[in-house]
Motif scaffolding. Structure first.
Motif: not given
Length: 344
Positions: A81, A90, A97, A321, A323-325
């Protein structure tokens, strides 16, 4: 025993692997992208993301088929991620997911650096926490105390370029091709490591950090003179890197409580000269030296699945939920290093 499907897509390798918590690798499917990026002399983020989007689903299917399993046989779905090229990250995370939602399985968002940090434990059941980790890759050069899953103390980082980036840029300067690390090592094997006077940035400095930007620039200047063989520049560069890593490692180890093991991980850990230096250093300090097999040093799905297994065993899962970092430090509380900024 838990069975984890792990997906990796942070840079230019697309991979899916299935690992059991007893360290059995049930399947591993990987597709490199060297042919996509070779003409550009480095990884092009948009091209990488498109390739990940095309390759990820077939690789997941191949891994499941090789293991003779279905998604319902998985206990959790893990994926990188971050940190990494955000488009590629992503792709892998969204795929994980979707699979987690479709199969009603937990999602585990894995820090790519933690994948590297824990990868030696996949092949060495005797490697216990804590240990000292030199993480050397295309995007990072850090020295960390690994206390446990999700618990890291950063002792040193690069103030400019990562060592893997310096290898890649040196290969490009010398016209050795892509990927750069293996190309430089091959050329260095036929060169004189004492032939070219190159600097050792920060050697002897009263700070723990690494620096490779000046070394990379010195390689360019040496090449432009036309006085030196490519093989001699490559060998001299590699020797300079080894000496810089050794000096910085010695600085930090002299200032911390002894640890039982020295571990190396990341793509640059595949370099033979660096491995040999680290093995000698560890032996002189009475430390075990642990290095993953070469295939586990470069980006792969097995390390992400194993990190997922370690996190799953610790009860660590994530929501859909997450979030990609693009940036995700292992030790967010580490003091900022001069020049490093968000790269720290």
């Amino acid at each position: 025993m838990a069975i984890i499907l792990g997906l990796e897509s942070s840079c230019d390798e697309t991979a899916a692997a299935i690992v059991r918590s007893d360290r059995t690798i049930l399947a591993h499917a990987l597709a490199g992208q060297e042919d996509h990026h070779r003409a550009f002399g480095g990884v092009v983020p948009e091209i990488a993301a498109r390739a990940h989007a095309e390759l990820m689903a077939p690789l997941v299917q191949a891994a499941l088929a090789d293991a003779g399993m279905t998604l319902q046989d998985m206990d959790a779905i893990a994926a990188t991620a971050g940190p990494g090229l955000i488009g590629g990250v992503m792709v892998g995370l969204v795929t994980a997911k979707a699979l987690a939602m479709a199969a009603d399985k937990p999602l585990i968002a894995v820090n790519h650096l933690e994948g590297h940090a824990l990868s030696p434990r996949l092949v060495d059941a005797d490697l216990a926490f804590p240990y000292l980790l030199l993480l050397v890759s295309g995007g990072h050069c850090q020295l960390l105390r690994v206390n446990g899953v999700g618990d890291y103390n950063r002792l040193a980082t690069t103030i400019d370029d990562a060592v893997g980036e310096a290898f890649d840029k040196t290969a490009k300067i010398l016209g050795l091709g892509f990927p750069g690390g293996p190309a430089v090592e091959r050329a260095a094997a036929n060169g004189n490591a004492s032939a070219v006077p190159l600097p050792r940035p920060l050697k002897g400095a009263d700070e723990p950090h690494f620096s490779f930007a000046g070394l990379k620039s010195a390689v360019l200047r040496a090449h432009e003179t036309g006085k030196y063989r490519v093989e001699d520049i490559a060998a001299s560069f590699q020797q300079a890197v080894v000496e810089c890593l050794l000096d910085r490692l010695r600085y930090s180890v002299d200032r911390i409580n002894p640890l039982p093991a020295l571990v190396v991980a990341g793509g640059v850990a595949a370099n033979g000269a660096i491995r040999a230096m680290l093995a000698d250093f560890a032996a002189a300090r009475g430390m075990r030296f642990v290095a993953p097999p070469l295939w586990l040093c470069t980006d792969n799905g097995a390390m992400i699945a194993w990190a997922g297994a370690e996190r799953f065993a610790a009860g660590l899962t994530d929501g859909l939920d997450f979030v990609a970092r693009p940036r995700w430090p292992l030790d967010p509380d580490a003091p900022a290093a001069r020049g490093a900024g968000v790269k720290a």
